[in-house]
Design a protein around this motif. Structure first.
Motif, PDB file in Angstrom:
ATOM      1  N   LEU A   1       9.016   1.691  -7.219  1.00  0.00           N
ATOM      2  CA  LEU A   1       7.986   0.629  -6.641  1.00  0.00           C
ATOM      3  C   LEU A   1       8.510  -0.892  -7.022  1.00  0.00           C
ATOM      4  CD1 LEU A   1       5.229  -0.028  -7.870  1.00  0.00           C
ATOM      5  CD2 LEU A   1       5.763   0.551 -10.387  1.00  0.00           C
ATOM      6  N   GLY A   2       8.280  -2.361  -6.911  1.00  0.00           N
ATOM      7  CA  GLY A   2       8.560  -3.418  -6.935  1.00  0.00           C
ATOM      8  C   GLY A   2      10.297  -3.908  -5.622  1.00  0.00           C
TER       9      GLY A   2
ATOM     10  N   ASP B   1       4.421  -1.605   1.029  1.00  0.00           N
ATOM     11  CA  ASP B   1       3.578  -1.907   0.201  1.00  0.00           C
ATOM     12  C   ASP B   1       4.458  -1.773  -0.987  1.00  0.00           C
ATOM     13  OD1 ASP B   1       2.048  -3.094  -1.883  1.00  0.00           O
ATOM     14  OD2 ASP B   1       0.304  -2.477  -1.790  1.00  0.00           O
ATOM     15  N   TRP B   2       5.267  -2.463  -2.027  1.00  0.00           N
ATOM     16  CA  TRP B   2       5.681  -2.574  -2.551  1.00  0.00           C
ATOM     17  C   TRP B   2       5.448  -2.476  -4.596  1.00  0.00           C
ATOM     18  CZ3 TRP B   2      10.809  -0.152  -1.790  1.00  0.00           C
ATOM     19  CH2 TRP B   2      10.639  -0.263  -0.196  1.00  0.00           C
ATOM     20  N   GLU B   3       4.143  -3.157  -4.272  1.00  0.00           N
ATOM     21  CA  GLU B   3       3.553  -3.247  -5.262  1.00  0.00           C
ATOM     22  C   GLU B   3       2.705  -2.539  -5.699  1.00  0.00           C
ATOM     23  OE1 GLU B   3       5.300  -5.841  -6.755  1.00  0.00           O
ATOM     24  OE2 GLU B   3       6.504  -6.537  -6.086  1.00  0.00           O
ATOM     25  N   THR B   4       2.111  -1.961  -4.699  1.00  0.00           N
ATOM     26  CA  THR B   4       0.469  -0.689  -4.531  1.00  0.00           C
ATOM     27  C   THR B   4       0.754   0.018  -4.614  1.00  0.00           C
ATOM     28  OG1 THR B   4      -0.813  -2.329  -3.446  1.00  0.00           O
ATOM     29  CG2 THR B   4      -1.127  -2.655  -6.142  1.00  0.00           C
TER      30      THR B   4
END
Length: 178
Positions: A13-14, A38-41
């Protein structure tokens, strides 16, 4: 030092910033990063497909995955869906997507698959990781058929825990590269 295998860096994540050991290893050893959309969601189905596409670009028997945090769960879901025998996986600081401490915003990563992985793996954990308690990390390693390496009080084994190059991790990766 050269690695015989194809090493795919699989951030969680992130993503992993420039000071994270995954990014340092990628640059120093010319490893390939699996780039998620999509690293955030993140959505599990998307991350698993992206990982599968990355693995399928290589001879799977030569691939070692290096996952951190949510990537460990992604790798377990990928193994469950595709059952591809790769050379191995280094699974560092697996996060517990079922825990109250897990950040919101991810879709489909719970429950953590408790399946035997069809390849050799090493789970590296600490005794004070905010995202997984030690007992759950042991459960994951046991279910996955992984060797468990406890490195003591090391937080989430990331930059904020003081992990830059992380030579001990390279030594574990070398064991999978034999």
């Amino acid at each position: 030092m050269a690695f015989k295998s194809t090493i795919l860096i699989v951030p969680g994540l992130g993503n992993s910033g420039p000071q994270h050991w995954q990014s340092i290893w990628q640059q120093q050893y010319n490893f390939t990063r699996v780039e998620q959309q999509d690293w955030e969601t993140p959505v599990r189905a998307d991350w698993v497909e992206t990982l599968n596409n990355a693995v399928s670009q290589h001879n799977p028997q030569d691939v070692i995955l290096v996952g951190h945090s949510l990537a460990c769960t992604t790798i377990a879901y990928w193994a469950q869906k595709f059952n591809i025998k790769i050379k191995g996986a280094l699974l560092v600081a697996p996060s517990d997507t079922e825990a109250d401490t897990y950040p919101s915003g991810t879709t489909g990563f719970s429950p953590v698959p408790l399946i035997k992985l069809p390849f050799k793996s090493i789970v590296v954990t600490s005794t004070d990781d905010y995202y997984v308690n030690f007992e759950r990390a042991m459960l994951f390693a046991d279910a996955w058929g992984s060797e468990l390496v406890n490195i003591g009080e090391a937080g989430h084994i990331n930059v904020s825990s003081g992990f830059g190059h992380w030579q001990e991790g390279i030594e574990l990766l070398k064991r999978l590269d034999q």
